[in-house]
Design a protein around this motif. Structure first.
Motif, PDB file in Angstrom:
ATOM      1  N   ASN A   1       0.828  -1.208   0.000  1.00 21.11           N
ATOM      2  CA  ASN A   1       0.000   0.000   0.000  1.00 21.11           C
ATOM      3  C   ASN A   1       0.861   1.256   0.000  1.00 21.11           C
ATOM      4  N   LYS A   2       1.992   1.213   0.693  1.00 21.75           N
ATOM      5  CA  LYS A   2       2.919   2.349   0.690  1.00 21.75           C
ATOM      6  C   LYS A   2       3.482   2.583  -0.711  1.00 21.75           C
TER       7      LYS A   2
ATOM      8  N   LYS B   1      -3.738   7.996   2.451  1.00 21.43           N
ATOM      9  CA  LYS B   1      -2.637   8.353   3.349  1.00 21.43           C
ATOM     10  C   LYS B   1      -3.163   8.944   4.639  1.00 21.43           C
TER      11      LYS B   1
ATOM     12  N   HIS C   1       0.912   4.308  -2.761  1.00 20.77           N
ATOM     13  CA  HIS C   1       0.875   5.740  -2.467  1.00 20.77           C
ATOM     14  C   HIS C   1       2.006   6.478  -3.177  1.00 20.77           C
TER      15      HIS C   1
END
Length: 307
Positions: free
Chosen positions: A293-294, A307, A297
């Motif tokens: 997921n990071k 975020k 982003h």
């Protein structure tokens, strides 16, 4: 708007979601409390009451986790799981996207509906039926092997070949679930405005350019979301499918984390050890979701959560 007012306004919707919330609590969250046995030498036969058995079982701290990390069979299962995940990610994940693009390009509604129905149908088959179909085609007594023998060639049995097992289960998954996976992508394509295609066509873009510059960017958020979820599910590569074929090729080729936990917990009744292995798998899966997921982003996509 005050919370009291919002609750009164949405009371019907809240009542509709209440059964689902209760199901999730009962079947997804309450069982988490049972993971306490991973820190015990759990004996279910101490009492007829499962809660009392947990309370009276002796505590051993992290001894079960030390056993897990020191077991070579556990690391073999981890290796098989990761290899199978990579193969499925490369060979399986792009296929629903390609199928969605192909179906979306079909102009005639009847042809499109027929193609969707044919591709969706295998999803509703059980894994027993799917494996039986593959056995009748690729097994030692299957159609292909029998045809080769009738023509003087040596037959083969892919269903018991450890070397091709990981590719075999991947293609079984493609046949069963690829058609179902295109639903999400087709739903995303319906949100693309036809004006974008018309504007691209007026600018001289052919069908390939329209797909590259209009269709794929529309699918990018959905692809990123599903990719994050798939990475988080990397250590779960199909329990029932692999368990049904485990004995045919041997645990050396077919043992993954799910079957490893099942074999030790259910068959060998080493519940504390299996719970410790399950916790390790869950923690690693959570870390994979957060990391993926990071990355989403950083690529400008929303991922599973903002975020």
């Amino acid at each position: 708007m005050p919370l009291r007012v919002r609750l009164r306004r949405d009371r019907v919707l809240l009542l509709m979601t209440l059964p689902v919330v209760l199901l999730v609590l009962v079947f997804n969250y309450l069982p988490i409390l049972g993971n306490v046995v991973a820190f015990q030498d759990y004996d279910p036969y101490i009492s007829d009451n499962g809660v009392i058995s947990i309370m009276e079982s002796p505590w051993v701290g992290v001894e079960q986790f030390q056993r897990v990390f020191g077991d070579s069979a556990f690391w073999d299962a981890v290796t098989n799981t990761l290899v199978l995940f990579i193969i499925q990610l490369v060979l399986f994940f792009p296929i629903p996207i390609v199928l969605a693009l192909v179906i979306n390009s079909v102009i005639r509604p009847r042809v499109r509906a027929f193609a969707q129905a044919v591709l969706y149908l295998p999803h509703f088959f059980s894994w027993v039926l799917v494996i039986t179909v593959f056995q009748q085609i690729f097994g030692g007594a299957g159609i292909i092997a029998q045809t080769l023998r009738q023509r003087g060639y040596e037959g083969f049995d892919l269903m018991t070949d450890p070397e091709v097992f990981k590719f075999l289960v991947t293609f079984e998954g493609v046949w069963k679930d690829a058609g179902w996976g295109i639903i999400v992508f087709l739903a995303a394509l319906t949100s693309v405005s036809p004006d974008l295609y018309e504007a691209a066509a007026m600018d001289g873009a052919n069908r390939w350019r329209r797909m590259w510059h209009v269709t794929l960017p529309a699918l990018r958020p959905v692809i990123a979301l599903l990719l994050v979820l798939r990475v988080g599910d990397a250590l779960t590569v199909g329990f029932e499918q692999i368990l049904l074929q485990r004995d045919a090729v041997g645990p050396g080729a077919a043992e993954v984390l799910d079957t490893y936990v099942w074999w030790n917990g259910v068959r060998n009744q080493d519940f504390s050890y299996a719970a410790a292995a399950g916790i390790v798998k869950g923690v690693v899966s959570l870390g994979l979701v957060l990391a993926a997921n990071k990355i989403a982003h950083l690529m400008g996509e929303q991922g599973v959560y903002k975020k």
